[in-house]
Design a protein around this motif. Structure first.
Motif, short mmCIF file in Angstrom:
data_model
loop_
_atom_site.label_atom_id
_atom_site.label_comp_id
_atom_site.label_asym_id
_atom_site.label_seq_id
_atom_site.Cartn_x
_atom_site.Cartn_y
_atom_site.Cartn_z
N MET A 83 34.76 -28.83 -41.25
CA MET A 83 35.59 -29.51 -42.26
C MET A 83 35.96 -28.56 -43.39
SD MET A 83 32.95 -32.07 -44.22
CE MET A 83 31.46 -31.49 -45.05
N ALA A 84 37.10 -28.83 -43.98
CA ALA A 84 37.64 -27.98 -45.04
C ALA A 84 37.36 -28.60 -46.41
CB ALA A 84 39.14 -27.82 -44.87
N PRO A 85 37.04 -27.77 -47.41
CA PRO A 85 36.83 -28.28 -48.77
C PRO A 85 38.11 -28.29 -49.59
CG PRO A 85 36.25 -25.96 -48.68
CD PRO A 85 36.73 -26.34 -47.30
N MET A 86 38.12 -29.14 -50.61
CA MET A 86 39.18 -29.17 -51.61
C MET A 86 40.57 -29.37 -51.00
SD MET A 86 37.51 -29.12 -54.37
CE MET A 86 38.89 -28.99 -55.49
N VAL A 87 40.69 -30.41 -50.18
CA VAL A 87 41.98 -30.74 -49.58
C VAL A 87 42.64 -31.82 -50.45
CG1 VAL A 87 43.11 -31.76 -47.57
CG2 VAL A 87 41.23 -30.13 -47.28
N ALA A 88 43.88 -31.59 -50.84
CA ALA A 88 44.56 -32.51 -51.76
C ALA A 88 45.62 -33.36 -51.10
CB ALA A 88 45.18 -31.72 -52.91
N THR A 89 46.23 -32.86 -50.00
CA THR A 89 47.38 -33.55 -49.41
C THR A 89 47.27 -33.60 -47.89
OG1 THR A 89 48.70 -31.53 -49.14
CG2 THR A 89 48.84 -32.67 -51.28
N ILE A 127 36.78 -35.21 -48.97
CA ILE A 127 37.51 -35.99 -49.97
C ILE A 127 36.84 -35.74 -51.31
CG2 ILE A 127 38.26 -38.30 -50.67
CD1 ILE A 127 39.49 -37.42 -48.03
N GLU A 128 37.43 -34.81 -52.08
CA GLU A 128 36.86 -34.42 -53.37
C GLU A 128 37.87 -34.54 -54.51
OE1 GLU A 128 34.13 -30.72 -52.57
OE2 GLU A 128 35.94 -30.55 -51.36
N ILE A 129 39.10 -34.85 -54.14
CA ILE A 129 40.20 -34.92 -55.10
C ILE A 129 40.77 -36.34 -55.04
CG2 ILE A 129 42.46 -33.97 -55.73
CD1 ILE A 129 41.62 -31.39 -54.28
N PRO A 130 41.01 -36.99 -56.18
CA PRO A 130 41.51 -38.37 -56.15
C PRO A 130 42.74 -38.56 -55.27
CG PRO A 130 40.79 -37.84 -58.35
CD PRO A 130 40.69 -36.56 -57.56
N SER A 131 43.64 -37.59 -55.24
CA SER A 131 44.84 -37.74 -54.40
C SER A 131 44.47 -37.91 -52.94
CB SER A 131 45.76 -36.53 -54.57
OG SER A 131 45.13 -35.34 -54.12
N ALA A 132 43.43 -37.21 -52.50
CA ALA A 132 43.00 -37.31 -51.10
C ALA A 132 42.38 -38.68 -50.82
CB ALA A 132 41.99 -36.21 -50.78
N ALA A 133 41.64 -39.22 -51.78
CA ALA A 133 41.05 -40.55 -51.60
C ALA A 133 42.14 -41.62 -51.56
CB ALA A 133 40.05 -40.83 -52.73
N LEU A 134 43.09 -41.50 -52.46
CA LEU A 134 44.14 -42.52 -52.54
C LEU A 134 45.05 -42.52 -51.32
CD1 LEU A 134 45.05 -42.08 -56.31
CD2 LEU A 134 43.86 -44.02 -55.28
N ARG A 135 45.21 -41.35 -50.70
CA ARG A 135 46.06 -41.24 -49.50
C ARG A 135 45.22 -40.85 -48.28
NH1 ARG A 135 51.43 -42.78 -50.81
NH2 ARG A 135 51.74 -42.16 -48.65
N ILE A 150 33.07 -37.57 -47.97
CA ILE A 150 33.32 -37.68 -49.41
C ILE A 150 32.30 -36.87 -50.19
CG2 ILE A 150 33.53 -39.29 -51.34
CD1 ILE A 150 34.08 -41.50 -49.26
N GLY A 151 32.78 -35.94 -50.99
CA GLY A 151 31.92 -35.16 -51.88
C GLY A 151 31.95 -35.79 -53.27
N THR A 152 30.96 -36.64 -53.56
CA THR A 152 31.01 -37.42 -54.80
C THR A 152 30.88 -36.58 -56.06
OG1 THR A 152 28.64 -37.89 -54.53
CG2 THR A 152 30.18 -39.54 -53.72
N ASN A 153 30.26 -35.40 -55.97
CA ASN A 153 30.10 -34.58 -57.17
C ASN A 153 31.44 -34.14 -57.72
OD1 ASN A 153 27.40 -34.87 -56.54
ND2 ASN A 153 27.14 -32.78 -55.80
N ASP A 154 32.24 -33.49 -56.87
CA ASP A 154 33.56 -33.04 -57.33
C ASP A 154 34.53 -34.19 -57.50
OD1 ASP A 154 33.77 -30.30 -57.97
OD2 ASP A 154 33.50 -29.76 -55.87
N LEU A 155 34.40 -35.23 -56.68
CA LEU A 155 35.30 -36.37 -56.84
C LEU A 155 35.11 -37.00 -58.22
CD1 LEU A 155 37.48 -38.09 -55.53
CD2 LEU A 155 35.68 -39.51 -54.51
N SER A 156 33.87 -37.07 -58.69
CA SER A 156 33.61 -37.56 -60.05
C SER A 156 34.24 -36.64 -61.09
CB SER A 156 32.10 -37.66 -60.30
OG SER A 156 31.51 -38.66 -59.53
N GLN A 157 34.05 -35.34 -60.89
CA GLN A 157 34.56 -34.36 -61.85
C GLN A 157 36.06 -34.52 -62.04
OE1 GLN A 157 33.62 -29.89 -62.66
NE2 GLN A 157 34.72 -29.94 -60.72
#
Length: 553
Positions: free
Chosen positions: A377-383, A406-414, A427-434
């Protein structure tokens, strides 16, 4: 006297306090030297080399994650840019101690302004600076007791890896620091040692040396001179709780038979044995960047293959998920040049940086492709476009089980769009919170916004889990949120399919899940999302999780 900070490593620790105070005075401003500039520069270079050598030696003796950290620090001490700055300042007439002070302080301030993991390394740089100055001045750095009469509570403003790398649980009962956050080195080392720890605890260094202290690494409470009966009660309760939790064995499952695989987060081969011993069902997050940190060049394909195959061998037939190199910004790598960025946490990191250096990516993907059954899996994917690109790169190498974090809100929302391109999400909750709360995950003052019980964060998890369920694909959680038994039940109720955490948390989470039905977990999840704050969400959820109180969790 009672103090309170942020608990980052669970358990009860007690003993006499040992307050670590490093006192290396600042060299006088404008201090000059007598003699030749070349001699003064040579004196500085010898001191830098000596400190770097000591760090390397400590790392070799410590092994494991501590070795990686200390070797990275040794590289920092001899960083070419720092060396050039020190020599330049000496050429301008400054004495070696003052030149080292100014060069390192400027570098430290740059790191401190970066935030995140990199910002927390600023404290490390201050420690390295003081060690070099101490060598130049012929001064000893205050150390830790060599053979304590009993385990002690180590108290400090902050702790550097050089201070903690060679410690053992036989010597240290607990850690307490005024600075730091959940991702600080103190927290990382404490969790790996299984020692209770509290960070971001104001007033900690005001504790008198030698007084008895009791530390609750779960609640964050630090009690100074507690009554012996209170210590006995707390230790007794903790011991009974551990014994009860140890009786829950086997795979993760709810009381009514809903399977929730419980996996371990690991940073390298040295952590595999502990994960197996704790009953992990596999690896949900293999942080491959720890194979790359502290090196002047990336590890070879053969070295990487050996590491990944060791993980497979530790969990034959089990899940092994490897996160590709998460370098840049918050995890600087000596062999990948860093661009100048005002906001590194928002800059070129993770997949963005991986794409910039295809030669490094190719070697890692080739190594992973040779390990049949490993999930990538890849980290920090936004789109969705980024997810599709990564999936194509993996497919060209023959990798068939590909996911994204899933560490960026845009990735969670889409998430639904991303899941059209990949096979699973985690889901990486640490960075997703940040990123959701614009709150630096390494800053103690922001710890309330980093609380994974925040209802808005639970909404993002629910959105992602629902998209995965509709797509018929797995959705795991590999952030620190999984390590909380109550929150693990809530995440399960939200539809998360697996949980990955530090090995030390597995027993409690396993017991918490087994004490509740899926219906209770879903009710707790629904209740938590109606909360108005993290504390309110937690309280609402626990009403539906009565088994936690019976287990002492």
């Amino acid at each position: 006297m009672n103090l309170r900070g942020v608990g980052v490593s669970p358990g009860i620790g007690h003993g006499p306090s040992y307050v670590l105070t490093v006192s290396v005075p600042e060299p006088p401003e404008g201090a000059t030297y007598t003699g030749e500039a070349e001699q003064e520069k040579e004196r500085a270079m010898v001191a830098l080399t000596q400190v770097a050598g000591e760090l390397e030696s400590r790392g070799n003796r410590a092994g494991g994650e501590a070795e990686d950290i200390l070797k990275a620090q040794a590289l920092m001490v001899e960083d070419p840019g720092l060396v050039v700055k020190v020599r330049s300042l000496i050429d301008r007439g400054l004495a070696a101690p003052r030149a080292v002070f100014e060069a390192f302080t400027k570098y430290r301030d740059v790191l401190a302004g970066s935030g995140g993991y990199l910002g927390e390394r600023a404290a490390d740089l201050g420690d390295l600076r003081d060690r070099v100055i101490a060598v130049l001045n012929g001064q000893d750095i205050p150390g830790l007791p060599a053979a304590p009469a009993e385990p002690y509570v180590l108290v400090a403003r902050d702790l550097a890896p050089a201070d903690t790398a060679l410690l053992s649980r036989d010597d240290v009962a607990a850690f307490v620091t005024e600075e730091g956050g959940p991702t600080s080195h103190t927290a990382i080392m404490a969790r790996s040692m299984g020692v209770p720890a509290v960070v971001a605890c104001p007033g900690a260094t005001g504790i008198a040396p030698g007084v008895r202290v009791m530390v609750d690494g779960t609640s964050g409470e630090v009690r100074v001179e507690p009554a012996e009966s209170d210590v006995a009660d707390a230790v007794g309760a903790a011991t009974a709780r551990q014994a009860a939790l140890a009786s829950w064995t086997g795979p993760g499952v709810t009381a009514d038979g809903h399977s929730v695989p419980l996996l371990a987060n690991v940073g390298g081969p040295a952590e595999l044995e502990a994960a197996v011993a704790a009953g992990a069902e596999g690896i949900g997050l293999y942080r491959s960047e720890f194979l790359f940190l502290g090196r002047s060049e990336p590890p070879s394909a053969e070295e990487q293959r050996h590491a990944y195959r060791a993980a497979q061998a530790a969990f034959p037939g089990g899940t092994v998920v490897v996160r590709t190199l998460d370098g840049g910004a918050d995890k600087p790598l000596a062999f990948l040049p860093m661009p100048a960025e005002e906001n590194p946490a928002l800059g070129e990191r993770g997949l963005r940086r991986f794409a910039r250096f295809p030669e490094v990516m190719d070697v890692q993907l080739d190594a992973l492709a040779s390990c049949e059954g490993v999930r990538v899996m890849a980290p920090m994917v936004a789109t969705a476009e980024e997810a599709a690109w990564f999936a194509r790169e993996c497919a060209e190498k023959g990798l068939t089980d590909v996911g994204v974090m899933i560490e960026i809100p845009s990735a969670a929302l889409r998430a639904a769009d991303l899941l059209d391109r990949v096979d699973f999400v985690s889901i990486g909750t640490n960075d997703l919170s940040q990123y959701a709360f614009a709150a630096d995950r390494g800053l103690g003052a922001m710890s309330a916004l980093q609380d994974p019980w925040q209802p808005a964060l639970l909404d993002l998890v629910a959105t992602t889990a629902l998209a995965a369920a509709r797509a018929g694909k797995p959705c795991g959680v590999c952030g620190e949120a999984s390590a909380d038994p109550a929150l693990a039940c809530v995440l399960t109720g939200l539809g998360v399919s697996s949980l990955s955490m530090a090995h030390s948390a597995l027993a409690a989470v396993r017991a918490g899940l087994a004490a509740h039905t899926m219906e209770q977990c879903e009710a707790a999840a629904d209740a938590a999302r109606t909360g108005s704050s993290a504390a309110d969400a937690r309280a609402r959820a626990r009403v539906h999780l009565p088994g936690l109180d019976r287990l002492g969790l």
